[in-house]
Design a protein around this motif. Structure first.
Motif, PDB file in Angstrom:
ATOM      1  N   GLN A  37      -1.360  12.781  -5.635  1.00 19.65           N
ATOM      2  CA  GLN A  37      -1.611  14.053  -5.019  1.00 19.65           C
ATOM      3  C   GLN A  37      -2.735  15.022  -5.677  1.00 19.65           C
ATOM      4  OE1 GLN A  37      -0.697  14.820  -1.881  1.00 19.65           O
ATOM      5  NE2 GLN A  37      -1.863  16.498  -2.171  1.00 19.65           N
ATOM      6  N   GLU A  95       4.054  10.092   3.539  1.00 15.62           N
ATOM      7  CA  GLU A  95       5.134  11.041   4.088  1.00 15.62           C
ATOM      8  C   GLU A  95       5.998  10.200   4.999  1.00 15.62           C
ATOM      9  OE1 GLU A  95       3.614  15.653   4.028  1.00 15.62           O
ATOM     10  OE2 GLU A  95       3.280  14.437   5.907  1.00 15.62           O
ATOM     11  N   PHE A 138       5.449  15.042  -3.161  1.00 19.47           N
ATOM     12  CA  PHE A 138       6.251  16.422  -2.307  1.00 19.47           C
ATOM     13  C   PHE A 138       6.533  17.538  -3.549  1.00 19.47           C
ATOM     14  CE2 PHE A 138       8.715  14.056   1.112  1.00 19.47           C
ATOM     15  CZ  PHE A 138       7.471  13.929   1.983  1.00 19.47           C
ATOM     16  N   HIS A 149       7.043  21.629   6.965  1.00 19.69           N
ATOM     17  CA  HIS A 149       5.593  21.596   6.013  1.00 19.69           C
ATOM     18  C   HIS A 149       4.338  21.367   6.960  1.00 19.69           C
ATOM     19  CE1 HIS A 149       2.799  20.312   3.091  1.00 19.69           C
ATOM     20  NE2 HIS A 149       2.848  19.080   3.438  1.00 19.69           N
ATOM     21  N   GLU A 176      -2.903  20.603   1.944  1.00 23.81           N
ATOM     22  CA  GLU A 176      -1.603  20.353   1.882  1.00 23.81           C
ATOM     23  C   GLU A 176      -0.481  21.335   1.536  1.00 23.81           C
ATOM     24  OE1 GLU A 176      -4.058  16.452   0.496  1.00 23.81           O
ATOM     25  OE2 GLU A 176      -3.866  18.721   0.149  1.00 23.81           O
ATOM     26  N   HIS A 177      -1.135  22.151   0.729  1.00 21.94           N
ATOM     27  CA  HIS A 177      -0.502  23.413   0.374  1.00 21.94           C
ATOM     28  C   HIS A 177      -0.979  24.764   0.957  1.00 21.94           C
ATOM     29  CE1 HIS A 177      -3.287  23.956  -2.961  1.00 21.94           C
ATOM     30  NE2 HIS A 177      -2.926  22.636  -3.107  1.00 21.94           N
ATOM     31  N   SER A 234       5.235  21.008  -2.743  1.00 22.71           N
ATOM     32  CA  SER A 234       5.952  22.234  -2.630  1.00 22.71           C
ATOM     33  C   SER A 234       6.141  23.064  -3.644  1.00 22.71           C
ATOM     34  CB  SER A 234       7.565  21.653  -2.408  1.00 22.71           C
ATOM     35  OG  SER A 234       7.773  20.794  -3.590  1.00 22.71           O
ATOM     36  N   VAL A 292       9.497  17.795   6.331  1.00 22.82           N
ATOM     37  CA  VAL A 292       8.134  17.113   6.733  1.00 22.82           C
ATOM     38  C   VAL A 292       7.381  17.989   8.125  1.00 22.82           C
ATOM     39  CG1 VAL A 292       6.417  15.334   7.308  1.00 22.82           C
ATOM     40  CG2 VAL A 292       8.301  14.955   5.764  1.00 22.82           C
ATOM     41  N   LEU A 337      11.087  22.016   1.852  1.00 21.81           N
ATOM     42  CA  LEU A 337      10.582  20.567   1.545  1.00 21.81           C
ATOM     43  C   LEU A 337      11.073  20.215   0.000  1.00 21.81           C
ATOM     44  CD1 LEU A 337       9.000  18.116   2.219  1.00 21.81           C
ATOM     45  CD2 LEU A 337       6.910  19.209   1.082  1.00 21.81           C
ATOM     46  N   THR A 371      13.756  17.274  -0.976  1.00 16.25           N
ATOM     47  CA  THR A 371      13.411  16.462  -1.950  1.00 16.25           C
ATOM     48  C   THR A 371      14.636  16.091  -2.939  1.00 16.25           C
ATOM     49  OG1 THR A 371      11.014  16.657  -1.302  1.00 16.25           O
ATOM     50  CG2 THR A 371      11.541  15.744  -3.256  1.00 16.25           C
TER      51      THR A 371
END
Length: 215
Positions: free
Chosen positions: A63, A102, A180, A119, A74-75, A184, A116, A32, A36
């Motif tokens: 974020q 996203e 992102f 991820h 998300e991570h 990431s 995406v 990701l 990006t």
């Protein structure tokens, strides 16, 4: 499909402790991040003015703010109490906004779509573990996951069908870049014990970078 795959991973494996899952998480972060930086970032700077960096930083701050609610899903982290019966509406809204954003830079020919998807699988797995182990009914679990799965396609649909949104696409994409970048890079460092890399993780990170470059 990515959310469905994540759900089945949560059923048959143990995403929180599996070394294989941590490698998948590291791969998704590297892929990701690479897509990006290599694709989305240059494209945004080509189509927008010099203030675009402010919107990238705004996305990063957005974020960070969302993670006060989502607690890092998300991570690949989950820090919620599991004995809840109420539908986690704030968690849903936080993840939905993240997923909706996203979708804006995506289209069928965009390599970012692959990033995406990769991820989304570990994110959905971690989220599914929490939902399945909570005291929520199966109906609420599937409702949550179903609506969550629709958010990213909805973002893409809105961009392609709502004319007024197209006027601000470079700035929305810049916000997504900030999102992102934070997600990431957090994946890459938080999925390492003591923030250190071993050979296996370094290998999958390099693989993620190479695939993002050549595919």
């Amino acid at each position: 499909m990515a959310v469905i795959a994540g759900y089945f991973i949560s059923i048959f494996f143990k995403p929180g402790s599996s070394s294989g899952f941590k490698l998948l998480l590291a791969f998704s972060g590297a892929y990701l991040l690479s897509v990006t930086v290599l694709e989305l970032l240059p494209e945004v700077y080509e189509t927008a003015d010099t203030d675009i960096g402010l919107f990238i930083m705004l996305g990063l701050l957005l974020q960070i703010s969302l993670e006060f609610v989502s607690k890092g899903v998300e991570h690949g982290h989950m820090h919620f109490k599991e004995n809840t019966r109420a539908f986690p509406i704030m968690l849903f809204l936080s993840l939905s906004l993240h997923s909706l954003l996203e979708g804006f830079p995506l289209d069928k020919d965009n390599h970012l779509l692959n990033g995406v998807v990769v991820h989304k699988i570990p994110v959905a797995a971690i989220l599914s573990v929490f939902l399945v182990q909570s005291k929520l009914s199966k109906l609420k679990v599937f409702l949550f996951l179903g609506l969550f799965a629709l958010m990213t396609p909805l973002g893409s649909w809105l961009k392609n069908n709502i004319e007024i949104i197209n006027q601000y696409v470079p700035y929305i994409n810049a916000i997504v870049i900030g999102v992102f970048l934070h997600v990431s890079t957090t994946i890459l460092f938080e999925s390492s014990k003591n923030h250190s890399f071993n050979a296996s993780k370094l290998g999958v990170v390099i693989l993620g970078i190479l695939l993002a470059y050549f595919i």
